[in-house]
Enzyme design. Structure first.
Site, short mmCIF file in Angstrom:
data_model
loop_
_atom_site.label_atom_id
_atom_site.label_comp_id
_atom_site.label_asym_id
_atom_site.label_seq_id
_atom_site.Cartn_x
_atom_site.Cartn_y
_atom_site.Cartn_z
CG LEU A 52 -2.02 -1.06 1.22
CD1 LEU A 52 -2.59 -1.26 2.61
CD2 LEU A 52 -3.14 -0.68 0.24
CD GLU A 170 -12.26 -7.03 7.64
OE1 GLU A 170 -13.41 -7.47 7.52
OE2 GLU A 170 -11.87 -6.41 8.65
CG HIS A 186 -16.51 0.53 17.14
ND1 HIS A 186 -15.65 0.49 18.20
CD2 HIS A 186 -16.73 -0.74 16.77
CE1 HIS A 186 -15.35 -0.78 18.46
NE2 HIS A 186 -16.00 -1.54 17.61
P1 0O2 Z 1 -13.11 -5.00 14.79
O1 0O2 Z 1 -12.62 -4.96 16.20
O2 0O2 Z 1 -13.14 -3.66 14.15
O3 0O2 Z 1 -12.39 -6.03 13.97
P2 0O2 Z 1 -17.12 -11.46 9.87
O4 0O2 Z 1 -15.91 -10.69 10.39
O5 0O2 Z 1 -16.99 -11.81 8.41
O6 0O2 Z 1 -17.49 -12.60 10.72
P3 0O2 Z 1 -19.10 -9.60 9.07
O7 0O2 Z 1 -20.05 -8.75 9.86
O8 0O2 Z 1 -19.68 -10.42 7.97
O9 0O2 Z 1 -18.31 -10.49 10.09
O10 0O2 Z 1 -17.95 -8.75 8.45
P4 0O2 Z 1 -18.01 -7.31 7.82
O11 0O2 Z 1 -19.38 -6.89 7.49
O12 0O2 Z 1 -17.03 -7.33 6.70
O13 0O2 Z 1 -17.53 -6.37 9.03
C1 0O2 Z 1 -16.40 -6.65 9.78
C2 0O2 Z 1 -15.75 -5.40 10.33
O14 0O2 Z 1 -16.21 -4.22 9.67
C3 0O2 Z 1 -16.07 -5.15 11.79
O15 0O2 Z 1 -15.16 -5.87 12.56
C4 0O2 Z 1 -15.88 -3.64 11.91
O16 0O2 Z 1 -14.50 -3.31 11.99
C5 0O2 Z 1 -16.40 -3.14 10.59
N1 0O2 Z 1 -17.85 -2.88 10.64
C6 0O2 Z 1 -18.82 -3.60 10.07
N2 0O2 Z 1 -20.02 -3.06 10.29
C7 0O2 Z 1 -19.83 -1.97 11.04
C8 0O2 Z 1 -20.69 -0.97 11.60
O17 0O2 Z 1 -21.90 -1.01 11.47
N3 0O2 Z 1 -20.10 0.03 12.32
C9 0O2 Z 1 -18.76 0.11 12.50
N4 0O2 Z 1 -18.28 1.12 13.21
N5 0O2 Z 1 -17.91 -0.82 12.00
C10 0O2 Z 1 -18.43 -1.84 11.28
P5 0O2 Z 1 -15.47 -6.35 14.03
O18 0O2 Z 1 -14.99 -7.74 14.15
O19 0O2 Z 1 -16.90 -6.09 14.37
O20 0O2 Z 1 -14.62 -5.45 14.95
#
Ligand code: 0O2
Length: 250
Positions: A52, A170, A186
């Site tokens: 990156l 990711e 968040h």
């Molecule tokens: P952290 O601590 O930030 O890592 P999966 O991880 O595939 O099981 P999902 O929901 O299918 O779960 O994945 P997705 O939609 O790609 O989202 C994963 C991450 O995106 C989250 O990680 C957050 O970092 C961010 N994210 C997703 N939705 C939201 C939201 O509505 N608000 C905010 N602020 N961040 C979001 P984690 O594991 O939740 O937390």
């Protein structure tokens, strides 16, 4: 306790100590295995971060501005890995972790403009050693709550002395404005016992729409400024580019 009883108990005690030692060794082995696995993810973060940074430098030389405003990285903690595995109802094994968790290695790329997000995503995923596993475009299709970001799950090879490991990571790419919204949302989400949660959700969604509008406006202003720049002579263009290459070597 008489001498006979003590003697009778002795073999069991020794046996218990043996089992204890075996368990302790197994635990140490599992810990070592887990730490080694984490090392692979940590190296994958370094590999992608370097890619990156190189892309950012290249764009800087070509266009005299940096598409990337910042990069944040994080390695999921052992507790978070365990929690996520438990939530998914999976046994805590190395194989299950590798096959089911995509976000142990996480990179967040903060871009200046929306079009920079796609430029960076395309340039990264076009690289020979990067494989795109999944793409979630929460910019084209924002989440119900207003969350916007581009998520890529990729694999990258990590080269060790005697073997190569393909590691998943990711990459979340978003603008400064989208990041500002996501960080505060968040924080607010995790506040306990909020009054009027529905009203707060509605306000957050409204903010997200205003932010998307601002992002679109800022991009159109930049494009307008780019296209209204006076025509430079070929010689000037070369000198300007030379200056930028020199600057990026510093
Ligand atoms: P952290 O601590 O930030 O890592 P999966 O991880 O595939 O099981 P999902 O929901 O299918 O779960 O994945 P997705 O939609 O790609 O989202 C994963 C991450 O995106 C989250 O990680 C957050 O970092 C961010 N994210 C997703 N939705 C939201 C939201 O509505 N608000 C905010 N602020 N961040 C979001 P984690 O594991 O939740 O937390």
């Amino acid at each position: 306790m008489d001498k006979l009883e003590t003697l009778q108990n002795l073999p069991r005690e020794i046996l218990n100590q043996d089992a204890l030692l075996k368990n302790a060794n197994m635990l140490l082995d599992t810990m070592l295995d887990f730490r080694e696995l984490m090392l692979c993810y940590s190296c994958a973060i370094k590999e992608i971060r370097t890619k990156l940074e190189i892309l950012d430098k290249e764009f800087e030389v070509q266009t005299s501005r940096n598409p990337i405003a910042g990069i944040q990285t994080r390695l999921k903690s052992q507790t978070s890995v365990m929690e996520k595995m438990a939530r998914k109802g999976l046994e805590f094994t190395r194989e299950n972790i590798e096959n089911n968790l995509n976000d142990i290695a996480g990179l967040r790329v903060i871009c200046s403009y929306v079009d920079d997000i796609y430029k960076i995503a395309d340039a990264l995923t076009a690289q020979d050693d990067i494989v795109l596993i999944e793409k979630k475009d929460y910019i084209q299709n924002p989440k119900e709550n207003g969350y916007r970001s581009l998520h890529l799950i990729v694999t990258v090879p990590v080269f060790f002395a005697e073997h190569t490991k393909i590691v998943r990571a990711e990459v979340q790419i978003r603008t400064i404005a989208m990041d500002f919204w996501a960080s505060l949302e968040h924080e607010i989400k995790y506040k306990k016992s909020i009054e009027n949660p529905e009203q707060i959700s509605q306000k957050l969604k409204k903010c997200s729409e205003m932010i998307a509008y601002t992002d679109a406006m800022m991009q159109s202003i930049r494009m307008q400024a780019d296209s209204s720049q006076g025509e430079e002579s070929e010689e000037d263009k070369i000198f300007q580019k030379l200056k930028r290459v020199d600057k990026s070597l510093e």
